[in-house]
Scaffold this motif. Structure first.
Motif, PDB file in Angstrom:
ATOM      1  N   ALA A  65      47.640  -0.103  17.356  1.00 44.40           N
ATOM      2  CA  ALA A  65      48.015  -1.399  17.927  1.00 44.40           C
ATOM      3  C   ALA A  65      47.060  -2.476  17.436  1.00 44.40           C
ATOM      4  O   ALA A  65      47.463  -3.625  17.234  1.00 44.40           O
ATOM      5  CB  ALA A  65      47.996  -1.330  19.450  1.00 44.40           C
ATOM      6  N   ASP A  66      45.795  -2.090  17.222  1.00 48.61           N
ATOM      7  CA  ASP A  66      44.775  -3.033  16.765  1.00 48.61           C
ATOM      8  C   ASP A  66      44.792  -3.238  15.256  1.00 48.61           C
ATOM      9  O   ASP A  66      44.544  -4.331  14.772  1.00 48.61           O
ATOM     10  CB  ASP A  66      43.376  -2.557  17.173  1.00 48.61           C
ATOM     11  CG  ASP A  66      43.170  -2.573  18.676  1.00 48.61           C
ATOM     12  OD1 ASP A  66      43.907  -3.302  19.378  1.00 48.61           O
ATOM     13  OD2 ASP A  66      42.278  -1.853  19.149  1.00 48.61           O
ATOM     14  N   GLU A  67      45.063  -2.152  14.524  1.00 50.94           N
ATOM     15  CA  GLU A  67      44.981  -2.202  13.055  1.00 50.94           C
ATOM     16  C   GLU A  67      45.882  -1.129  12.463  1.00 50.94           C
ATOM     17  O   GLU A  67      45.700   0.059  12.727  1.00 50.94           O
ATOM     18  CB  GLU A  67      43.530  -1.956  12.635  1.00 50.94           C
ATOM     19  CG  GLU A  67      43.300  -1.937  11.156  1.00 50.94           C
ATOM     20  CD  GLU A  67      41.840  -1.687  10.800  1.00 50.94           C
ATOM     21  OE1 GLU A  67      41.545  -1.758   9.597  1.00 50.94           O
ATOM     22  OE2 GLU A  67      41.014  -1.409  11.686  1.00 50.94           O
ATOM     23  N   LEU A  68      46.838  -1.540  11.665  1.00 48.95           N
ATOM     24  CA  LEU A  68      47.734  -0.596  11.018  1.00 48.95           C
ATOM     25  C   LEU A  68      47.051  -0.014   9.786  1.00 48.95           C
ATOM     26  O   LEU A  68      46.609  -0.758   8.913  1.00 48.95           O
ATOM     27  CB  LEU A  68      49.037  -1.295  10.630  1.00 48.95           C
ATOM     28  CG  LEU A  68      50.236  -0.401  10.366  1.00 48.95           C
ATOM     29  CD1 LEU A  68      50.582   0.416  11.597  1.00 48.95           C
ATOM     30  CD2 LEU A  68      51.420  -1.234   9.947  1.00 48.95           C
ATOM     31  N   PRO A  69      46.926   1.314   9.705  1.00 53.15           N
ATOM     32  CA  PRO A  69      46.251   1.920   8.555  1.00 53.15           C
ATOM     33  C   PRO A  69      47.138   1.929   7.314  1.00 53.15           C
ATOM     34  O   PRO A  69      48.358   1.775   7.407  1.00 53.15           O
ATOM     35  CB  PRO A  69      45.974   3.346   9.035  1.00 53.15           C
ATOM     36  CG  PRO A  69      47.097   3.635   9.987  1.00 53.15           C
ATOM     37  CD  PRO A  69      47.372   2.318  10.677  1.00 53.15           C
ATOM     38  N   ASP A  70      46.504   2.151   6.175  1.00 52.45           N
ATOM     39  CA  ASP A  70      47.255   2.315   4.925  1.00 52.45           C
ATOM     40  C   ASP A  70      47.836   3.719   4.817  1.00 52.45           C
ATOM     41  O   ASP A  70      48.843   3.931   4.144  1.00 52.45           O
ATOM     42  CB  ASP A  70      46.335   2.049   3.729  1.00 52.45           C
ATOM     43  CG  ASP A  70      45.853   0.612   3.710  1.00 52.45           C
ATOM     44  OD1 ASP A  70      46.707  -0.297   3.734  1.00 52.45           O
ATOM     45  OD2 ASP A  70      44.625   0.396   3.681  1.00 52.45           O
ATOM     46  N   VAL A  71      47.192   4.676   5.468  1.00 51.80           N
ATOM     47  CA  VAL A  71      47.641   6.068   5.484  1.00 51.80           C
ATOM     48  C   VAL A  71      47.028   6.723   6.720  1.00 51.80           C
ATOM     49  O   VAL A  71      45.967   6.302   7.191  1.00 51.80           O
ATOM     50  CB  VAL A  71      47.250   6.813   4.176  1.00 51.80           C
ATOM     51  CG1 VAL A  71      45.749   6.915   4.011  1.00 51.80           C
ATOM     52  CG2 VAL A  71      47.911   8.177   4.080  1.00 51.80           C
TER      53      VAL A  71
END
Length: 127
Positions: free
Chosen positions: A50-56
């Motif tokens: 919710a805070d930060e969408l990862p790349d993987v």
């Protein structure tokens, strides 16, 4: 050997076994990835995305008896490549996750890096 995809990539690590999580995070950081986590439960993992969408995302399937399928569904819906890290064989996963890149425990550095490269390149789960 630094993975071709490592530079600037944020990797979500969801693993409930402390030493595995710590070792995996250290391996990723040594290879130039930025690690989100490691997180050992679903609540923490959902809060993190919710805070930060990862790349993987690198996910253990079973987190203290709770299967992480809802997290996988959410990541797939948000087009985040997933690497499943598990001791289970591929037939233990629900059919909708059969196309996910998998790494069997125990794993080595090359296994993890190859799996990340494959997931990011498009060999990924589909909903």
């Amino acid at each position: 050997m630094v993975s071709a995809t490592a530079t600037g990539m944020d990797v979500l690590v969801v693993e409930d076994e402390y030493f595995l999580a710590s070792d995996l995070s250290a391996l990723l950081e040594e290879e130039g990835f930025s690690v989100i986590g490691p997180l050992g439960n679903m609540v923490g993992a959902f809060k993190a995305i919710a805070d930060e969408l990862p790349d993987v995302a690198l996910l253990d399937i079973n987190l203290h008896g709770e299967m992480c399928y809802p997290l996988m569904d959410e990541l797939i819906a948000r087009s985040v490549p997933i690497v499943v890290i598990t001791g289970y064989d591929g037939h233990a996963l629900p059919q909708r996750f059969e196309s996910c890149v998998r790494v069997a425990k125990p794993y080595g550095r090359a296994d993890i890096l190859s799996a990340i490269d494959a997931a990011v390149a498009g060999a990924n789960c589909r909903s």
